[in-house]
Design a protein around this motif. Structure first.
Motif, PDB file in Angstrom:
ATOM      1  N   SER A 109       0.821  -1.218   0.000  1.00 23.02           N
ATOM      2  CA  SER A 109       0.000   0.000   0.000  1.00 23.02           C
ATOM      3  C   SER A 109       0.855   1.268   0.000  1.00 23.02           C
ATOM      4  O   SER A 109       0.317   2.379   0.005  1.00 23.02           O
ATOM      5  N   GLY A 110       2.186   1.108   0.004  1.00 25.28           N
ATOM      6  CA  GLY A 110       3.073   2.264   0.088  1.00 25.28           C
ATOM      7  C   GLY A 110       3.088   2.882   1.467  1.00 25.28           C
ATOM      8  O   GLY A 110       3.384   4.070   1.632  1.00 25.28           O
ATOM      9  N   GLY A 111       2.779   2.077   2.480  1.00 26.86           N
ATOM     10  CA  GLY A 111       2.689   2.575   3.856  1.00 26.86           C
ATOM     11  C   GLY A 111       3.947   2.346   4.668  1.00 26.86           C
ATOM     12  O   GLY A 111       5.052   2.350   4.121  1.00 26.86           O
ATOM     13  N   ARG A 112       3.757   2.094   5.951  1.00 30.18           N
ATOM     14  CA  ARG A 112       4.889   1.964   6.877  1.00 30.18           C
ATOM     15  C   ARG A 112       4.702   0.721   7.734  1.00 30.18           C
ATOM     16  O   ARG A 112       3.580   0.371   8.099  1.00 30.18           O
ATOM     17  N   PHE A 113       5.840   0.100   8.090  1.00 30.40           N
ATOM     18  CA  PHE A 113       5.837  -1.087   8.945  1.00 30.40           C
ATOM     19  C   PHE A 113       6.628  -0.771  10.208  1.00 30.40           C
ATOM     20  O   PHE A 113       7.776  -0.325  10.138  1.00 30.40           O
ATOM     21  N   ILE A 114       6.021  -1.017  11.358  1.00 28.89           N
ATOM     22  CA  ILE A 114       6.614  -0.697  12.655  1.00 28.89           C
ATOM     23  C   ILE A 114       6.859  -1.982  13.440  1.00 28.89           C
ATOM     24  O   ILE A 114       6.038  -2.902  13.414  1.00 28.89           O
ATOM     25  N   LEU A 115       7.972  -2.031  14.144  1.00 28.30           N
ATOM     26  CA  LEU A 115       8.267  -3.120  15.073  1.00 28.30           C
ATOM     27  C   LEU A 115       8.215  -2.562  16.488  1.00 28.30           C
ATOM     28  O   LEU A 115       8.754  -1.485  16.765  1.00 28.30           O
ATOM     29  N   ARG A 116       7.525  -3.278  17.371  1.00 32.48           N
ATOM     30  CA  ARG A 116       7.390  -2.828  18.764  1.00 32.48           C
ATOM     31  C   ARG A 116       7.634  -4.004  19.701  1.00 32.48           C
ATOM     32  O   ARG A 116       7.189  -5.118  19.434  1.00 32.48           O
ATOM     33  N   MET A 117       8.341  -3.768  20.792  1.00 26.30           N
ATOM     34  CA  MET A 117       8.612  -4.810  21.772  1.00 26.30           C
ATOM     35  C   MET A 117       7.617  -4.702  22.932  1.00 26.30           C
ATOM     36  O   MET A 117       7.620  -3.724  23.677  1.00 26.30           O
ATOM     37  N   GLU A 118       6.768  -5.716  23.067  1.00 22.51           N
ATOM     38  CA  GLU A 118       5.801  -5.741  24.163  1.00 22.51           C
ATOM     39  C   GLU A 118       6.430  -6.504  25.328  1.00 22.51           C
ATOM     40  O   GLU A 118       6.140  -7.675  25.577  1.00 22.51           O
ATOM     41  N   ASP A 119       7.298  -5.786  26.030  1.00 21.77           N
ATOM     42  CA  ASP A 119       8.101  -6.408  27.088  1.00 21.77           C
ATOM     43  C   ASP A 119       7.621  -5.991  28.471  1.00 21.77           C
ATOM     44  O   ASP A 119       8.430  -5.697  29.361  1.00 21.77           O
ATOM     45  N   ILE A 120       6.317  -5.982  28.673  1.00 25.44           N
ATOM     46  CA  ILE A 120       5.749  -5.605  29.971  1.00 25.44           C
ATOM     47  C   ILE A 120       6.224  -6.551  31.071  1.00 25.44           C
ATOM     48  O   ILE A 120       6.559  -6.122  32.170  1.00 25.44           O
ATOM     49  N   ASP A 121       6.224  -7.846  30.760  1.00 26.15           N
ATOM     50  CA  ASP A 121       6.608  -8.855  31.746  1.00 26.15           C
ATOM     51  C   ASP A 121       8.134  -8.887  31.866  1.00 26.15           C
ATOM     52  O   ASP A 121       8.812  -9.612  31.129  1.00 26.15           O
ATOM     53  N   GLN A 122       8.660  -8.124  32.803  1.00 22.57           N
ATOM     54  CA  GLN A 122      10.109  -8.004  32.951  1.00 22.57           C
ATOM     55  C   GLN A 122      10.759  -9.246  33.545  1.00 22.57           C
ATOM     56  O   GLN A 122      11.979  -9.373  33.535  1.00 22.57           O
ATOM     57  N   THR A 123       9.966 -10.171  34.062  1.00 22.65           N
ATOM     58  CA  THR A 123      10.534 -11.402  34.610  1.00 22.65           C
ATOM     59  C   THR A 123      10.815 -12.426  33.511  1.00 22.65           C
ATOM     60  O   THR A 123      11.667 -13.301  33.680  1.00 22.65           O
ATOM     61  N   ARG A 124      10.128 -12.332  32.377  1.00 25.17           N
ATOM     62  CA  ARG A 124      10.279 -13.303  31.301  1.00 25.17           C
ATOM     63  C   ARG A 124      10.959 -12.725  30.072  1.00 25.17           C
ATOM     64  O   ARG A 124      11.536 -13.467  29.277  1.00 25.17           O
ATOM     65  N   CYS A 125      10.868 -11.416  29.869  1.00 23.45           N
ATOM     66  CA  CYS A 125      11.457 -10.790  28.686  1.00 23.45           C
ATOM     67  C   CYS A 125      12.934 -10.481  28.924  1.00 23.45           C
ATOM     68  O   CYS A 125      13.299  -9.970  29.991  1.00 23.45           O
ATOM     69  N   PRO A 162      13.436   4.454  15.859  1.00 23.69           N
ATOM     70  CA  PRO A 162      13.777   3.434  16.849  1.00 23.69           C
ATOM     71  C   PRO A 162      12.601   2.503  17.137  1.00 23.69           C
ATOM     72  O   PRO A 162      11.448   2.850  16.867  1.00 23.69           O
ATOM     73  N   VAL A 163      12.910   1.344  17.656  1.00 23.50           N
ATOM     74  CA  VAL A 163      11.883   0.384  18.063  1.00 23.50           C
ATOM     75  C   VAL A 163      11.372   0.783  19.443  1.00 23.50           C
ATOM     76  O   VAL A 163      12.164   1.033  20.358  1.00 23.50           O
ATOM     77  N   ARG A 164      10.077   0.861  19.599  1.00 20.58           N
ATOM     78  CA  ARG A 164       9.488   1.230  20.885  1.00 20.58           C
ATOM     79  C   ARG A 164       9.439   0.013  21.805  1.00 20.58           C
ATOM     80  O   ARG A 164       8.914  -1.041  21.437  1.00 20.58           O
ATOM     81  N   ARG A 165      10.001   0.173  23.006  1.00 19.58           N
ATOM     82  CA  ARG A 165       9.897  -0.848  24.051  1.00 19.58           C
ATOM     83  C   ARG A 165       8.888  -0.369  25.084  1.00 19.58           C
ATOM     84  O   ARG A 165       9.030   0.714  25.652  1.00 19.58           O
ATOM     85  N   GLN A 166       7.906  -1.181  25.368  1.00 26.07           N
ATOM     86  CA  GLN A 166       6.883  -0.765  26.320  1.00 26.07           C
ATOM     87  C   GLN A 166       7.460  -0.539  27.713  1.00 26.07           C
ATOM     88  O   GLN A 166       6.985   0.333  28.446  1.00 26.07           O
ATOM     89  N   SER A 167       8.486  -1.275  28.074  1.00 30.04           N
ATOM     90  CA  SER A 167       9.070  -1.123  29.411  1.00 30.04           C
ATOM     91  C   SER A 167       9.722   0.240  29.607  1.00 30.04           C
ATOM     92  O   SER A 167       9.974   0.656  30.740  1.00 30.04           O
ATOM     93  N   ASP A 168       9.997   0.949  28.514  1.00 35.01           N
ATOM     94  CA  ASP A 168      10.586   2.284  28.616  1.00 35.01           C
ATOM     95  C   ASP A 168       9.525   3.358  28.831  1.00 35.01           C
ATOM     96  O   ASP A 168       9.868   4.531  29.005  1.00 35.01           O
ATOM     97  N   HIS A 169       8.262   2.966  28.818  1.00 31.02           N
ATOM     98  CA  HIS A 169       7.192   3.958  28.823  1.00 31.02           C
ATOM     99  C   HIS A 169       6.107   3.644  29.849  1.00 31.02           C
ATOM    100  O   HIS A 169       4.940   4.007  29.662  1.00 31.02           O
TER     101      HIS A 169
END
Length: 281
Positions: free
Chosen positions: A33-49, A71-78
């Motif tokens: 589609s001529g759009g954009r692709f984003i990668l995101r790390m869903e690393d909420i669980d800090q005991t397993r990630c 940059p790749v967004r990490r949920q644990s940073d936010h």
């Protein structure tokens, strides 16, 4: 339409062929589609990630030919972002603290022969919903563990008679039924967000216009549509695809070493082999 899509894995294990299928589909919609692709790390669980699994995700996705924005967004940073959203919901009476243990909830549910069930099992019976401010303050002062739950009754009241819809690609418009989830957990004392809250917030923040994910998350879309309404977020389109199974018909899982992309690579599989396996040859 130029789609903004994303692949949002949890770095708690190695990616398998099912992940490759989902990521490749999202990537295809964006690129065609001529759009954009984003990668995101869903690393909420800090005991397993772990950083090891995050690095492996980058390696595996690069190996199958995908490229993403930096940059790749990490949920644990936010976590502070999610906490701020929760505070606003709390101030509106849409979130309340629940001090029940899982054992206590199970015992109360077991006492009711007609306990309502939702997509994830028995619904929370609302034990802590009507605690007074003094009772809550006392439990907080004691340091009791707690979860922050969505007050579904209050949320539906705020919605009023206005129906909520979302569009499933290739299937059309679907009316959301978030009540089936009951007073779902949006955060815990030790973890300031849940998957449901974080994914809705991040998709809106990053401008995702098409969410591509497995059919196992279809039901969650009903709840996500309500959160989008409450937070005044736009609603993306959705594409829930079928799940990739192994040769015995079992759903692939991270614990299944033989199905991981890393293992396939070590066993001599080529990228073309993997793409044929997942139907993207």
């Amino acid at each position: 339409m130029k789609y903004v899509t994303r692949f949002a894995p949890s770095p708690s294990g190695f990616l398998h062929a099912g992940h490759a299928y989902s990521a490749s589909m999202a990537y295809k919609y964006a690129m065609e589609s001529g759009g954009r692709f984003i990668l995101r790390m869903e690393d909420i669980d800090q005991t397993r990630c772990t950083p090891e699994f995050e690095d492996a995700i980058y390696e595996d996705l690069s190996w199958i030919g995908l490229k993403w924005e930096e940059p790749v967004r990490r949920q644990s940073d936010h976590f502070e972002d999610y906490a701020a959203v929760l505070e606003k919901l709390y101030d509106r009476g849409l979130v309340y603290p629940c001090f029940c243990t899982r054992k206590e909830i199970a015992a109360e549910v077991a006492q009711s022969a007609n306990a309502p069930h939702g997509p994830d099992g028995p619904l929370y019976p609302g034990t802590c919903r009507h605690l007074t401010d003094d009772e809550r303050a006392e439990r907080f002062e004691r340091g009791d563990a707690y979860a922050l739950r969505l007050n579904m009754e209050a949320a539906l009241k705020e919605k009023g008679d206005q129906p909520l819809y979302f569009e499933e690609l290739d299937k059309g418009v679907i009316e959301a039924d978030p009540a089936k989830f009951g007073d779902v957990v949006l955060a815990r004392k030790e973890t300031p967000t849940s998957y449901h809250l974080a994914v809705v917030y991040d998709d809106a923040l990053q401008g995702v216009s098409l969410v591509v994910r497995g059919q196992d998350l279809f039901e969650a879309t009903h709840l996500h549509r309500l959160l989008q309404f409450l937070l005044e977020f736009p609603t993306p389109q959705y594409k829930h695809h079928g799940l990739v199974s192994d040769l015995k018909g079992r759903r692939l899982a991270k614990r299944d070493k033989a199905a991981t992309l890393r293992h396939m690579r070590e066993e001599g599989y080529s990228v073309d082999d993997v793409r044929k396996l997942i139907g993207f040859s």
